[in-house]
Design a protein around this motif. Structure first.
Motif, PDB file in Angstrom:
ATOM      1  N   THR A  35       0.830  -1.199   0.000  1.00 27.69           N
ATOM      2  CA  THR A  35       0.000   0.000   0.000  1.00 27.69           C
ATOM      3  C   THR A  35       0.869   1.255   0.000  1.00 27.69           C
ATOM      4  OG1 THR A  35      -0.099   0.024   2.424  1.00 27.69           O
ATOM      5  CG2 THR A  35      -1.883  -1.118   1.255  1.00 27.69           C
ATOM      6  N   GLY A  36       0.296   2.344  -0.495  1.00 29.95           N
ATOM      7  CA  GLY A  36       0.978   3.635  -0.506  1.00 29.95           C
ATOM      8  C   GLY A  36       0.197   4.607  -1.352  1.00 29.95           C
ATOM      9  N   ASP A  37       0.472   5.887  -1.172  1.00 36.30           N
ATOM     10  CA  ASP A  37      -0.170   6.909  -2.003  1.00 36.30           C
ATOM     11  C   ASP A  37       0.714   7.125  -3.232  1.00 36.30           C
ATOM     12  OD1 ASP A  37      -1.558   8.969  -3.118  1.00 36.30           O
ATOM     13  OD2 ASP A  37      -1.266  10.379  -1.457  1.00 36.30           O
ATOM     14  N   PHE A  38       0.548   6.245  -4.206  1.00 34.36           N
ATOM     15  CA  PHE A  38       1.410   6.261  -5.391  1.00 34.36           C
ATOM     16  C   PHE A  38       1.142   7.466  -6.285  1.00 34.36           C
ATOM     17  CE2 PHE A  38       0.831   1.666  -4.361  1.00 34.36           C
ATOM     18  CZ  PHE A  38       2.126   1.420  -3.937  1.00 34.36           C
ATOM     19  N   THR A  39      -0.083   8.002  -6.235  1.00 33.59           N
ATOM     20  CA  THR A  39      -0.431   9.133  -7.100  1.00 33.59           C
ATOM     21  C   THR A  39      -0.309  10.470  -6.383  1.00 33.59           C
ATOM     22  OG1 THR A  39      -2.774   8.940  -6.517  1.00 33.59           O
ATOM     23  CG2 THR A  39      -2.012   7.706  -8.455  1.00 33.59           C
ATOM     24  N   GLY A  40      -0.115  10.465  -5.070  1.00 32.32           N
ATOM     25  CA  GLY A  40       0.036  11.710  -4.328  1.00 32.32           C
ATOM     26  C   GLY A  40      -1.232  12.519  -4.185  1.00 32.32           C
ATOM     27  N   ASP A  41      -2.400  11.872  -4.311  1.00 29.51           N
ATOM     28  CA  ASP A  41      -3.665  12.608  -4.220  1.00 29.51           C
ATOM     29  C   ASP A  41      -4.288  12.547  -2.834  1.00 29.51           C
ATOM     30  OD1 ASP A  41      -4.505  10.000  -4.093  1.00 29.51           O
ATOM     31  OD2 ASP A  41      -5.893  10.114  -5.796  1.00 29.51           O
ATOM     32  N   GLY A  42      -3.578  11.951  -1.864  1.00 31.70           N
ATOM     33  CA  GLY A  42      -4.086  11.862  -0.509  1.00 31.70           C
ATOM     34  C   GLY A  42      -4.894  10.628  -0.209  1.00 31.70           C
ATOM     35  N   SER A  43      -5.165   9.802  -1.210  1.00 28.61           N
ATOM     36  CA  SER A  43      -5.898   8.560  -1.013  1.00 28.61           C
ATOM     37  C   SER A  43      -4.947   7.376  -1.152  1.00 28.61           C
ATOM     38  CB  SER A  43      -7.024   8.411  -2.044  1.00 28.61           C
ATOM     39  OG  SER A  43      -8.028   9.380  -1.842  1.00 28.61           O
ATOM     40  N   ASP A  52      12.533   8.670  -4.305  1.00 30.79           N
ATOM     41  CA  ASP A  52      13.114   9.821  -4.999  1.00 30.79           C
ATOM     42  C   ASP A  52      12.835  11.158  -4.329  1.00 30.79           C
ATOM     43  OD1 ASP A  52      10.466  10.184  -5.569  1.00 30.79           O
ATOM     44  OD2 ASP A  52      10.661   9.962  -7.742  1.00 30.79           O
ATOM     45  N   GLY A  53      12.207  11.155  -3.168  1.00 30.34           N
ATOM     46  CA  GLY A  53      12.040  12.382  -2.394  1.00 30.34           C
ATOM     47  C   GLY A  53      10.977  13.336  -2.875  1.00 30.34           C
ATOM     48  N   ASP A  54      10.087  12.908  -3.779  1.00 33.30           N
ATOM     49  CA  ASP A  54       9.073  13.837  -4.291  1.00 33.30           C
ATOM     50  C   ASP A  54       7.766  13.774  -3.505  1.00 33.30           C
ATOM     51  OD1 ASP A  54       7.925  11.466  -5.104  1.00 33.30           O
ATOM     52  OD2 ASP A  54       7.760  12.013  -7.235  1.00 33.30           O
ATOM     53  N   GLY A  55       7.719  12.963  -2.448  1.00 32.77           N
ATOM     54  CA  GLY A  55       6.531  12.882  -1.607  1.00 32.77           C
ATOM     55  C   GLY A  55       5.577  11.778  -1.968  1.00 32.77           C
ATOM     56  N   ARG A  56       5.619  11.299  -3.199  1.00 32.67           N
ATOM     57  CA  ARG A  56       4.757  10.188  -3.599  1.00 32.67           C
ATOM     58  C   ARG A  56       5.424   8.853  -3.252  1.00 32.67           C
ATOM     59  NH1 ARG A  56       4.588  13.474  -8.329  1.00 32.67           N
ATOM     60  NH2 ARG A  56       2.586  14.553  -8.582  1.00 32.67           N
ATOM     61  N   THR A  57       4.591   7.840  -3.022  1.00 39.81           N
ATOM     62  CA  THR A  57       5.110   6.505  -2.769  1.00 39.81           C
ATOM     63  C   THR A  57       5.549   5.865  -4.081  1.00 39.81           C
ATOM     64  OG1 THR A  57       3.528   6.298  -0.955  1.00 39.81           O
ATOM     65  CG2 THR A  57       4.621   4.286  -1.692  1.00 39.81           C
ATOM     66  N   ASP A  58       6.669   5.187  -4.055  1.00 42.55           N
ATOM     67  CA  ASP A  58       7.172   4.435  -5.204  1.00 42.55           C
ATOM     68  C   ASP A  58       7.018   2.939  -4.929  1.00 42.55           C
ATOM     69  OD1 ASP A  58       8.163   6.909  -6.400  1.00 42.55           O
ATOM     70  OD2 ASP A  58       9.723   6.823  -4.859  1.00 42.55           O
ATOM     71  N   LEU A  59       7.173   2.128  -5.956  1.00 44.75           N
ATOM     72  CA  LEU A  59       6.967   0.686  -5.848  1.00 44.75           C
ATOM     73  C   LEU A  59       8.173  -0.059  -6.392  1.00 44.75           C
ATOM     74  CD1 LEU A  59       4.691  -1.449  -5.118  1.00 44.75           C
ATOM     75  CD2 LEU A  59       4.247  -1.544  -7.581  1.00 44.75           C
ATOM     76  N   LEU A  69       9.467   1.374  -9.882  1.00 41.71           N
ATOM     77  CA  LEU A  69       8.452   2.178 -10.547  1.00 41.71           C
ATOM     78  C   LEU A  69       8.204   3.438  -9.734  1.00 41.71           C
ATOM     79  CD1 LEU A  69       7.223  -1.092 -10.806  1.00 41.71           C
ATOM     80  CD2 LEU A  69       6.088   0.179 -12.623  1.00 41.71           C
ATOM     81  N   LYS A  70       8.264   4.570 -10.394  1.00 49.39           N
ATOM     82  CA  LYS A  70       8.115   5.872  -9.752  1.00 49.39           C
ATOM     83  C   LYS A  70       6.642   6.245  -9.638  1.00 49.39           C
ATOM     84  CE  LYS A  70       8.943  10.782 -10.814  1.00 49.39           C
ATOM     85  NZ  LYS A  70       9.281  11.215  -9.455  1.00 49.39           N
ATOM     86  N   GLY A  71       6.248   6.706  -8.447  1.00 49.02           N
ATOM     87  CA  GLY A  71       4.901   7.220  -8.296  1.00 49.02           C
ATOM     88  C   GLY A  71       4.733   8.545  -9.011  1.00 49.02           C
ATOM     89  N   THR A  72       3.626   8.701  -9.749  1.00 51.69           N
ATOM     90  CA  THR A  72       3.323   9.943 -10.460  1.00 51.69           C
ATOM     91  C   THR A  72       1.850  10.283 -10.243  1.00 51.69           C
ATOM     92  OG1 THR A  72       2.560   9.060 -12.584  1.00 51.69           O
ATOM     93  CG2 THR A  72       4.947   9.191 -12.246  1.00 51.69           C
ATOM     94  N   SER A  73       1.443  11.453 -10.675  1.00 48.02           N
ATOM     95  CA  SER A  73       0.050  11.872 -10.491  1.00 48.02           C
ATOM     96  C   SER A  73      -0.925  10.998 -11.261  1.00 48.02           C
ATOM     97  CB  SER A  73      -0.115  13.333 -10.917  1.00 48.02           C
ATOM     98  OG  SER A  73       0.226  13.497 -12.285  1.00 48.02           O
ATOM     99  N   THR A  74      -0.440  10.285 -12.264  1.00 52.55           N
ATOM    100  CA  THR A  74      -1.322   9.433 -13.068  1.00 52.55           C
ATOM    101  C   THR A  74      -1.126   7.944 -12.796  1.00 52.55           C
ATOM    102  OG1 THR A  74       0.285   9.470 -14.896  1.00 52.55           O
ATOM    103  CG2 THR A  74      -1.473  11.120 -14.926  1.00 52.55           C
ATOM    104  N   GLY A  75      -0.221   7.602 -11.897  1.00 52.18           N
ATOM    105  CA  GLY A  75       0.008   6.192 -11.609  1.00 52.18           C
ATOM    106  C   GLY A  75       1.484   5.906 -11.441  1.00 52.18           C
TER     107      GLY A  75
END
Length: 450
Positions: free
Chosen positions: A163-171, A219-226, A245-251
């Motif tokens: 689990t993690g907030d991979f998209t950084g949207d708070g969910s 990578d320090g951008d605040g989003r969860t990576d996998l 795999l890097k977390g981004t706003s779209t996945g």
């Protein structure tokens, strides 16, 4: 961790228990502070695979709720498919609790437990597998909802979870392995079974078969990576590989990968992610217990602003590390990362369950590597022997499963260690976890989730 255990781990810890009653302050309608705080009291709780009780089968999850002094072993909750509100029913070859993850999936202030049952039969589909979200509440875990596998996800659905907030949207989102592929279920989740968009995590080059997952911030951008562990087949080449795999706003966006073995060697423990040098970037620890005839190794894939970069390898031959590498030791069979001594650096626990000690076969032990400037080194390592459980014995397999997490809310991670016939939670200190005041964990019948 998705790794088979030895026959020495078949010992049973059967105990009676009572239904827990929890009196806690109400949680606010916001994402729980801790992804494993199931009753919203601000403390981390502990869930792990447990033994079935008399007269039932199919897999059991044991849950301990923490107090100001640590997990309360006098009140044990057991969650299984015959529990009220949990979908399905226990069957002989089910594996309810074979994989576990947690997060506040419905954002109500209580963490939820995600339970994989990869061998569940569903209708005429043998071993289709199920993933059940058991919902957190003021009184603890109660009731559950199955997630629907999409497309090719059926087939050992729930083999591993992260689990993690991979998209950084708070969910919080959920990554699942099913059908030998990884899938991303975006949040939010509801008790009726709805989720956000579901998509396949596809490497797209050659044949890729996923087997294990780890989530964390690299990578320090605040989003969860996998990180996904899998087997990659290209022509006649079969390699075990780790894929970032890097977390981004779209996945999740495909990133670097590295080879763990140039041949298929079986299952590897799930990676773990921790900032061992406190530079703001998560480092990926990869256990390779089968390396060099089972001597074993752990590779640290260092995090940077662009993802994982250079690497270093730890073994029992690393200067400062206790013992010496021997075939069949399986150094790296289990790994876990957190700050065990409260200095702000993540530390790494490494299990060596088949270490022979003083002529006793497969006695086992744990190396604790403390983080610091420059990362992990043998000079900052300590050996925790099986003798913390009592008189040493053969086939104890101490360290076959591990978990470093702060369960006493003192900013020092406590070390849970599984062995063939017992499991111990040692409190974190300013140096290394101590057996003083250690808690025996009841009914550990599988692996500890990281």
């Amino acid at each position: 961790m998705r790794r088979a255990t030895t026959t020495a781990l078949a010992a049973a810890l059967l105990a009676t228990g009572v239904t827990p009653v929890f009196l806690t302050a109400p949680a606010s309608a916001a994402v729980a502070k801790h992804y494993d705080d199931f009753n919203g009291d601000g403390r981390r709780d502990l869930a792990y695979g447990g033994y079935n009780g008399d007269g039932r089968e199919g897999g059991t999850v044991t849950v301990l709720y923490s107090t100001s002094t640590g997990p309360d072993t006098s009140r044990v909750q057991r969650v299984h498919q015959d529990s009220a509100g949990i979908p399905g029913s226990g069957e002989e070859d089910d594996q309810f609790g074979e994989s576990l993850a947690s997060a506040d999936l419905n954002k109500d202030g209580y963490a939820d437990l995600v339970v994989g049952n990869p061998t569940e039969h569903v209708g005429a589909d043998d071993y289709r597998g199920t993933v059940t979200v058991v919902w957190g509440s003021k009184s603890g875990l109660s009731g559950g909802t199955n997630l629907a596998p999409v497309g090719g996800a059926a087939g050992h659905f729930g083999r591993d979870l992260a689990t993690g907030d991979f998209t950084g949207d708070g969910s919080p989102d959920l990554a699942v392995i099913g059908g030998e592929e990884a899938w991303l279920y975006r949040g939010p989740f509801t008790k009726s079974g709805t989720t956000g968009k579901v998509s396949k995590i596809d490497k797209g080059s050659g044949g890729w078969y996923s087997s294990a997952l780890a989530a964390g911030k690299v990578d320090g951008d605040g989003r969860t990576d996998l990180v996904v562990i899998g087997t990659e087949i290209t022509g006649s080449d079969i390699r075990e590989r780790a894929w970032y795999l890097k977390g981004t706003s779209t996945g999740l966006a495909s990133g670097a990968s590295r080879t763990l073995s140039d041949r298929q060697q079986g299952l590897y423990p799930s990676p773990v992610i921790g900032d061992f040098d406190k530079n703001g970037y998560g480092d990926i620890a990869l256990g390779v217990p089968d390396k060099d005839g089972g001597k074993g190794a752990v590779t640290i894939w260092r995090g940077t602003s662009s993802g994982p970069g250079t690497s270093t390898t730890l073994t029992q031959a690393t200067s400062g590390v206790s013992g010496s590498p021997e075939a069949g030791d399986d150094f790296g069979y289990a790994i876990s990362a957190a700050d065990a001594n409260g200095d702000g650096y993540a530390d790494l626990a490494v299990g060596v369950p088949h270490e022979d000690v003083d002529g006793r076969e497969d006695q086992g032990g744990v190396h604790l590597f403390r983080g610091g400037s420059g990362g992990l080194t043998g000079a900052r390592s300590s050996w925790i022997a099986q003798t913390v459980l009592g008189p040493a014995d053969s086939h104890t397999a101490f360290g076959y499963t591990l978990r470093l997490r702060d369960l006493t809310a003192d900013s020092k991670a406590d070390l849970a260690v599984g062995a063939a016939s017992s499991a111990l939670l040692m409190r974190g200190t300013a140096t290394v976890p101590t057996k003083t005041g250690a808690i025996t964990l009841p009914e550990l019948g599988g692996t500890l989730p990281d």
